[in-house]
Design an enzyme around this catalytic site. Structure first.
Site, PDB file in Angstrom:
ATOM      1  N   TYR A   1      66.296  80.951   6.283  1.00  0.00           N
ATOM      2  CA  TYR A   1      65.255  80.248   7.010  1.00  0.00           C
ATOM      3  C   TYR A   1      64.166  80.976   7.371  1.00  0.00           C
ATOM      4  CZ  TYR A   1      63.923  76.351  10.420  1.00  0.00           C
ATOM      5  OH  TYR A   1      63.249  75.620  11.085  1.00  0.00           O
TER       6      TYR A   1
ATOM      7  N   GLN B   1      69.671  83.836  10.201  1.00  0.00           N
ATOM      8  CA  GLN B   1      68.797  82.950   9.536  1.00  0.00           C
ATOM      9  C   GLN B   1      67.868  83.536   8.531  1.00  0.00           C
ATOM     10  OE1 GLN B   1      66.873  79.949  12.390  1.00  0.00           O
ATOM     11  NE2 GLN B   1      68.452  78.591  11.870  1.00  0.00           N
TER      12      GLN B   1
ATOM     13  N   ARG C   1      63.292  61.078  10.444  1.00  0.00           N
ATOM     14  CA  ARG C   1      63.906  61.444  11.487  1.00  0.00           C
ATOM     15  C   ARG C   1      63.515  62.606  12.273  1.00  0.00           C
ATOM     16  NH1 ARG C   1      69.322  63.286   8.649  1.00  0.00           N
ATOM     17  NH2 ARG C   1      70.079  63.086  11.296  1.00  0.00           N
TER      18      ARG C   1
ATOM     19  N   ALA D   1      59.786  68.520   5.736  1.00  0.00           N
ATOM     20  CA  ALA D   1      60.914  68.500   5.204  1.00  0.00           C
ATOM     21  C   ALA D   1      61.742  70.059   5.440  1.00  0.00           C
ATOM     22  CB  ALA D   1      61.263  68.081   3.997  1.00  0.00           C
ATOM     23  N   GLY D   2      63.043  70.271   5.905  1.00  0.00           N
ATOM     24  CA  GLY D   2      63.509  71.535   5.759  1.00  0.00           C
ATOM     25  C   GLY D   2      65.261  71.374   5.977  1.00  0.00           C
TER      26      GLY D   2
ATOM     27  N   GLY E   1      58.984  75.323  18.460  1.00  0.00           N
ATOM     28  CA  GLY E   1      59.977  76.223  18.828  1.00  0.00           C
ATOM     29  C   GLY E   1      61.417  75.278  18.919  1.00  0.00           C
ATOM     30  N   TYR E   2      62.138  75.476  20.222  1.00  0.00           N
ATOM     31  CA  TYR E   2      63.415  74.456  20.335  1.00  0.00           C
ATOM     32  C   TYR E   2      62.931  73.273  20.742  1.00  0.00           C
ATOM     33  CZ  TYR E   2      66.798  78.319  20.150  1.00  0.00           C
ATOM     34  OH  TYR E   2      67.516  79.521  19.771  1.00  0.00           O
ATOM     35  N   ILE E   3      63.008  72.233  19.956  1.00  0.00           N
ATOM     36  CA  ILE E   3      62.534  70.713  20.043  1.00  0.00           C
ATOM     37  C   ILE E   3      63.662  70.028  20.066  1.00  0.00           C
ATOM     38  CG2 ILE E   3      61.276  68.968  19.205  1.00  0.00           C
ATOM     39  CD1 ILE E   3      59.526  71.468  19.687  1.00  0.00           C
TER      40      ILE E   3
ATOM     41  N   THR F   1      68.839  73.786   7.108  1.00  0.00           N
ATOM     42  CA  THR F   1      69.349  75.050   7.526  1.00  0.00           C
ATOM     43  C   THR F   1      70.687  75.060   6.733  1.00  0.00           C
ATOM     44  OG1 THR F   1      70.500  74.046   9.427  1.00  0.00           O
ATOM     45  CG2 THR F   1      68.184  75.095   9.606  1.00  0.00           C
TER      46      THR F   1
END
Length: 285
Positions: A191, A188, A56, A127-128, A222-224, A130
């Site tokens: 994270y 975060q 994903r 893999a990660g 960054g923001y994806i 939040t």
């Protein structure tokens, strides 16, 4: 085959069932050009890449791009069976389910991958998770879950393949960190700590293995434009997020994937211990 020069991308591969030959085409602006005819035996000798969280979002883009570049790819996932099966059906990439925060699960998973498609030459630790919250309200479970998955998994996964890479004198380990591991992020602490740890892990492991043909690098997105970011209200995105990004847009998963393919190539052997930022200029180091 893996190791194409930067800027050359596999566009299509067509197998002839009678002859087991594959025709590979290079796409350049406005044209397709036949560049190679490869036998099935050549394909069987392709390097093996394993992508954690590979079904994903960013991970799926990485898996697809590596396959397009000629790698034999395996993708692991943690829990979304429906998404994994859909990904497998669409791409033909084999998928494997295990928890990367568990050392034993990683050992069993990698063993199965290597039995199925061969020793892992390229490992993408992607893999990660939040579990956000202000630190003064953060629970131990929130802390441990993120640290164990986002940082502990690098040990759990890389430990399974590093000895084989050293024996074969070739390996690529690419760790997907984050802009928030570089600059920190409110809410975060867990994270950001884990992703900063990924960078330290990358540098130290790179030093230990540089003479053995093994490179270890990190990529900090960054923001994806993934499902998670798409869930952000449009007003918040336009008023609070995009103004922080000099290119004034979200990054695309495929941009991260292209960086991975570049670092994974045989020709990228002189790049190790590096941190590649892909954040639209939001944070420059």
């Amino acid at each position: 085959m893996p190791g194409l020069a930067p800027g050359i991308f596999i566009s299509a591969s067509v197998f002839n069932n009678a002859s087991n030959l594959r025709l590979s085409f290079v796409k350049r602006p406005g044209q397709f050009r036949l560049i190679k005819k490869t036998t099935k035996e050549d394909y069987d000798m392709a390097r093996v890449a394993l992508v954690t969280g590979g079904t994903r979002g960013i991970g799926a883009a990485i898996s697809k791009s590596l396959k397009a570049a000629g790698y034999k790819v395996a993708a692991s996932y943690a829990g979304n069976d429906a998404a994994a099966e859909k990904f497998k059906a669409e791409t033909g990439i084999p998928v494997y389910k295990w928890d990367v925060s568990s050392f034993d699960a990683c050992a069993a998973g990698v063993k199965q991958v290597e039995a199925d498609i061969g020793p892992v030459d390229v490992l993408i630790n992607n893999a990660g998770i939040t579990k956000d919250g202000a630190f003064h309200k953060m629970t131990l479970d929130q802390w441990n879950a993120v640290i164990n998955t986002n940082l502990g998994s690098l040990f759990n996964m890389t430990r399974q393949v590093i000895e084989g890479m050293r024996a074969r004198k070739f390996g690529r380990v690419i760790n997907i960190s984050s802009i928030n591991g570089q600059k920190g992020q409110f809410g975060q602490v867990n994270y950001s700590a884990a992703k900063a740890g990924d960078i330290g892990f990358t540098k130290a492991l790179a030093l230990e293995n540089a003479k053995g043909g093994i490179t270890v690098n990190a990529i900090c997105p960054g923001y994806i434009n993934t499902e998670m970011v798409q869930a952000v209200p449009k007003e918040v995105l336009e008023k609070s997020i995009l103004p922080l990004i000099p290119v004034n847009r979200l990054g695309e998963p495929e941009e991260i994937a292209r960086a991975v393919v570049f670092l994974a190539a045989d020709e990228a052997g002189g790049i190790t211990g590096s941190t590649m930022t892909v954040n639209g200029g939001q944070y420059m180091v």
